[in-house]
Scaffold this motif. Sequence first.
Motif, short mmCIF file in Angstrom:
data_model
loop_
_atom_site.label_atom_id
_atom_site.label_comp_id
_atom_site.label_asym_id
_atom_site.label_seq_id
_atom_site.Cartn_x
_atom_site.Cartn_y
_atom_site.Cartn_z
N GLN A 264 39.77 43.15 40.99
CA GLN A 264 39.69 42.49 39.68
C GLN A 264 38.43 41.63 39.67
O GLN A 264 38.50 40.41 39.67
CB GLN A 264 40.93 41.64 39.41
N SER A 265 37.29 42.30 39.64
CA SER A 265 36.02 41.59 39.76
C SER A 265 35.73 40.68 38.58
O SER A 265 34.81 39.86 38.65
CB SER A 265 34.88 42.61 39.92
N HIS A 266 36.51 40.79 37.51
CA HIS A 266 36.28 39.96 36.33
C HIS A 266 37.08 38.67 36.36
O HIS A 266 37.04 37.89 35.41
CB HIS A 266 36.64 40.74 35.06
N LEU A 267 37.78 38.40 37.49
CA LEU A 267 38.63 37.21 37.57
C LEU A 267 38.37 36.42 38.84
O LEU A 267 38.12 36.99 39.92
CB LEU A 267 40.11 37.61 37.54
N VAL A 268 38.46 35.10 38.72
CA VAL A 268 38.37 34.19 39.86
C VAL A 268 39.62 33.31 39.85
O VAL A 268 39.99 32.75 38.81
CB VAL A 268 37.11 33.29 39.77
N ASP A 269 40.27 33.19 41.00
CA ASP A 269 41.45 32.34 41.14
C ASP A 269 40.99 30.89 41.21
O ASP A 269 40.30 30.51 42.16
CB ASP A 269 42.22 32.73 42.40
N THR A 270 41.37 30.07 40.24
CA THR A 270 40.89 28.68 40.21
C THR A 270 41.51 27.82 41.32
O THR A 270 40.99 26.75 41.63
CB THR A 270 41.19 28.03 38.85
N ALA A 271 42.61 28.27 41.91
CA ALA A 271 43.25 27.50 42.97
C ALA A 271 42.74 27.87 44.35
O ALA A 271 42.58 27.00 45.22
CB ALA A 271 44.76 27.69 42.92
N ARG A 272 42.46 29.17 44.58
CA ARG A 272 42.09 29.61 45.92
C ARG A 272 40.79 30.40 45.98
O ARG A 272 40.36 30.77 47.08
CB ARG A 272 43.22 30.47 46.50
N GLY A 273 40.16 30.64 44.85
CA GLY A 273 38.99 31.50 44.84
C GLY A 273 37.67 30.78 44.98
O GLY A 273 36.67 31.20 44.38
N PHE A 274 37.63 29.72 45.78
CA PHE A 274 36.36 29.02 45.97
C PHE A 274 36.38 28.29 47.31
O PHE A 274 37.43 28.02 47.88
CB PHE A 274 36.11 28.02 44.83
#
Length: 306
Positions: A264-274
């Motif tokens: 799902q390259s169009h999405l970033v997890d705001t809790a764990r994706g950084f």
Amino acid sequence: MTEFVATRAWAKGANNISAKDRLPEGFVRHAVNLDPLPGGTLKLRAGYEQVYAGADVRGVLALGTKLLIADGTSLVEYDLLTSTSKVLRSIAGAGVFTGDVLNNTLYFCTTNECLEYDGTTVRPWGVPTASNQPVVTASGAGGLVEGYYQIALTLVDAWGREGGADKPLVIYAEQNSALTVAVPAPPAGYSTNVYVGSVNGGTLYLQNTVGTAATVNVGIVRDDTARCTTDMMRAPVPGTQVVAHNGVLVSAVGNYIQITRPMQSHLVDTARGFVQYSVAVNAVVSAGALFVSADKCYALTSPETD
């Protein structure tokens, strides 16, 4: 490109001090416009020719035999097979132009946009979040069981990609009532998915999809439909470097890196994706591990996993 067979190895490097007829073994004396290659060969150094004359070129990205060129405010496609070029769209006239290829798609950033290119079409890299929360009332006649219900909206683009969902709204409904969801108008080219959870439940199920502002009535919550899986997800934001790594895309954004969801390259997890650092990230390299240069050089292993 012409290839020459070398008469001796050059593992010890260049030597222009010894007499040319007494050159020690393992040295090369003189090589002009030649590149040494493994296996004892010399090849002519690659030359160059102008294929595109731009007015203000500041960056080039490649996807197969296609080049994307940032030329001032124009995003230009150059085809290496046909030697032709055309303007695809307008972009920011200055600043960053960076990207990488994942699954035969080029994902790239300008100063103010995240975009993707499949060799034919340029489209947004990501789907906006339905940040306008709906107005929900619980009244009238229906088949709802008394309790609390969660409601969330997501946007779906013309290619079927679903955006993130904000934290669901929670509303209390009395026995035998119904939910009335006032769905705001989606942006042009998008539709809206309406999700509602079972009574006192944490899983939200798709109840309806609408293409305009609409009122959706839910008298009975269906739980045999698609589940909402994009809660607290967001579209990527523009970064200063984009790197493909083990099935995900990593972007440097200020003092942190953002990591897209696998598949799902169009999405970033705001809790764990950084991953955040104390200073600005100045380099990201994928080489087995993911190497990040900030205040120190860090090696991240398996950043694409939970």
